[in-house]
Design a protein around this motif. Sequence first.
Motif, short mmCIF file in Angstrom:
data_model
loop_
_atom_site.label_atom_id
_atom_site.label_comp_id
_atom_site.label_asym_id
_atom_site.label_seq_id
_atom_site.Cartn_x
_atom_site.Cartn_y
_atom_site.Cartn_z
N SER A 286 3.54 -9.92 -2.00
CA SER A 286 3.33 -8.99 -3.11
C SER A 286 2.34 -7.90 -2.73
O SER A 286 2.52 -6.73 -3.06
N LEU A 289 4.06 -5.44 -0.44
CA LEU A 289 4.87 -4.51 -1.24
C LEU A 289 4.01 -3.37 -1.78
O LEU A 289 4.46 -2.22 -1.82
N ARG A 290 2.79 -3.69 -2.19
CA ARG A 290 1.92 -2.64 -2.72
C ARG A 290 1.68 -1.54 -1.69
O ARG A 290 1.60 -0.34 -2.04
N LYS A 292 3.66 -0.29 0.34
CA LYS A 292 4.84 0.55 0.55
C LYS A 292 4.93 1.68 -0.48
O LYS A 292 5.89 2.46 -0.44
N PHE A 293 3.96 1.76 -1.36
CA PHE A 293 3.99 2.79 -2.41
C PHE A 293 2.69 3.58 -2.40
O PHE A 293 1.62 3.04 -2.15
N HIS A 296 -0.42 2.85 -7.36
CA HIS A 296 -0.26 1.53 -7.96
C HIS A 296 0.79 1.57 -9.07
O HIS A 296 1.51 0.59 -9.28
N TYR A 299 4.15 1.01 -7.56
CA TYR A 299 4.31 -0.42 -7.24
C TYR A 299 4.67 -1.22 -8.48
O TYR A 299 5.60 -2.04 -8.47
N TRP A 303 9.21 -3.05 -9.38
CA TRP A 303 9.73 -4.39 -9.65
C TRP A 303 10.77 -4.36 -10.77
O TRP A 303 11.76 -5.10 -10.74
N HIS A 325 -2.25 -6.95 -9.48
CA HIS A 325 -1.14 -7.22 -8.57
C HIS A 325 -0.23 -8.28 -9.21
O HIS A 325 -0.71 -9.21 -9.86
#
Length: 441
Positions: A286, A289-290, A292-293, A296, A299, A303, A325
């Motif tokens: 998780s 994944l954060r 990759k953006f 926030h 992110y 989802w 998160h």
Amino acid sequence: MKIFKRILLVVLVAFVLTFFYNYPKLTLLSGYAAKNTASSVFLAKRSLAFTDANDNNFTPVNIASNEINTDEASAASSVLGLNKRKAIYREGLGAVLVTDDFDSSQPQLTPKRSKPDNSTPFPYGNADPKDTVFANIDYAKLKETIDTIFNDKNKTRSVVVIYKDNIIFEKYDTGFTKDSRQLGWSMTKSITGTLFGILKCKGKINLQQNNLFPEWKNDERKNITIHNLLQMNSGLEWEEDYNSISDATKMLFLEKDMTQAQVHKPLIGKPNETWNYSSGTTNLLSGILRTKFDTHQAYLDFWYSALIDKIGMNSMLVETDMSNHYIGSSYGWATARDWAKLGLLYLHNGEWNGEHLFDNEWVSYATTPTATSDGKYGAQLWLNAGGKYPDVPKNMYSFNGYKGQNVFILPSQELVVVRTSLTKNADVNTLLKGIVNAIKT
């Protein structure tokens, strides 16, 4: 009298030692109770009385005393007045355990959600499905099979059986309906894993990426790849035990940022050679994944926009930690029907209503047994390749969660079976065998 005093002293010493030995456990116990109570009451819309009598009614959690504050949407729990913990509910983000210095008045970013489609029939919308009767299904046998797991021992809350995109059987326990949100626990891991599949199919992530964290750059952990993490095969230390003070319980009930819980763990094996089931690993994902953006907010939105709302899982809410998160290991809530939609997405190899979110290459990857897992685990989902369920096809795979949460996907039978419950007591092999046998091929 001397003997009596000595016995009394021994008893007193034993009591003191037992108390101090178990005192740290009280923090985790009251943390579980507070978090579970806040989620159950304010997210799932159950009463405190129902929550205490059911969701919190197991040893040792049932020794905690729980109270709610409806004005601030919070729950507080303690054991004999000790180790009081508090959880608050935030709209769009769910319930979270907070520390004394947490400022709940500070605004929090929340994910943007799509408007539900309540007019299109299930599965592509949220309206009731069209009545469909299949000549090759023995409905009486199907009902008999499923009725057997609704009892005080199994504590099944819902079963939904989908065949060829149609609900052919659906049953709920007293107090639950098709609209009841239910905690998937580790079924949430399959949400997290699927997001990597979506990014991979868009060419936006490399599963062989290593050097994932600055803390790993000077030791062998630099060789761990995203692929290793998805397969729970990193070799990192982790103890997944919910009955003791373990890495998993400390993460869920003490950590402010759960994405960091396993970052500082050492290697105890070799990447790709040491399978070890770990909720810390999924929350690590998780956190990845954060990265990759750019923001926030992006992110948080991803989802839902890329997966959850995209396939109409509009009841779903994935809760966040104090750092905001997503707790991708454990805290996804949705109706049984919406959990079934994720199973259908995999059954159709990533295609949803004519659009491909991912492809059959990802399904093949996710359902390939992880080395050293004895054929029971793929990429954030469970497999039957090792024959755990002997009377069910070996190509079946599933999303599984604590206390008996399951979404089973049976590709050869075009079946998705959802079960939610309060225990793992049910004979799942017999259940699935009966469902499969009720459908004549």
